[in-house]
Design a protein around this motif. Sequence first.
Motif, mmCIF file in Angstrom:
data_model
loop_
_atom_site.group_PDB
_atom_site.id
_atom_site.type_symbol
_atom_site.label_atom_id
_atom_site.label_comp_id
_atom_site.label_asym_id
_atom_site.label_seq_id
_atom_site.Cartn_x
_atom_site.Cartn_y
_atom_site.Cartn_z
ATOM 1 N N PRO A 64 -22.461 52.585 38.078
ATOM 2 C CA PRO A 64 -22.069 51.800 39.275
ATOM 3 C C PRO A 64 -22.305 50.714 39.533
ATOM 4 O O PRO A 64 -21.284 48.998 40.157
ATOM 5 C CB PRO A 64 -21.579 52.705 39.877
ATOM 6 N N SER A 113 -16.655 52.294 36.507
ATOM 7 C CA SER A 113 -16.231 52.977 37.938
ATOM 8 C C SER A 113 -17.232 54.602 37.624
ATOM 9 O O SER A 113 -17.638 54.956 36.954
ATOM 10 C CB SER A 113 -14.981 53.083 37.878
ATOM 11 N N GLN A 122 -15.668 53.853 32.516
ATOM 12 C CA GLN A 122 -16.710 54.803 33.673
ATOM 13 C C GLN A 122 -18.276 54.901 33.723
ATOM 14 O O GLN A 122 -18.336 54.228 32.246
ATOM 15 C CB GLN A 122 -16.284 56.371 32.990
#
Length: 123
Positions: free
Chosen positions: A88, A122, A13
């Motif tokens: 990201p 992500s 993440q």
Amino acid sequence: QVQLVESGGGLVQAGGSLRLSCAASGRTFSSYVMGWFRQPPGKEREFVATISRPSVGMYYADSVKGRFTCSRDNAKNTVYLQMNSLKPEDTAVYYCAAGRMVGSRYPHEYSYWGQGTQVTVSS
């Protein structure tokens, strides 16, 4: 001849961390400049970091400066890329490479390449 094998990629993440490793074969590892590059989806390969000797001659792309740290352990024939505060836009296939030009940011100046490891961040 140097053979390179990357590992440590995966899915993380945003804000997380990963450490990539690149294990090299051969007894001349310490004589090589090691580089990290990445290739985002649909884009060209780009420079990330390079290191000549342990704790010496480290250079980083502006996009990763302050977040990524490149290091090497010549006794283990391994170079590392510690990636913190991942974004990201760091999503890419990451490659390590071996060459002779200190501080080089250009892929064509590296003679040996690993197969790459996927990093996906992500949001």
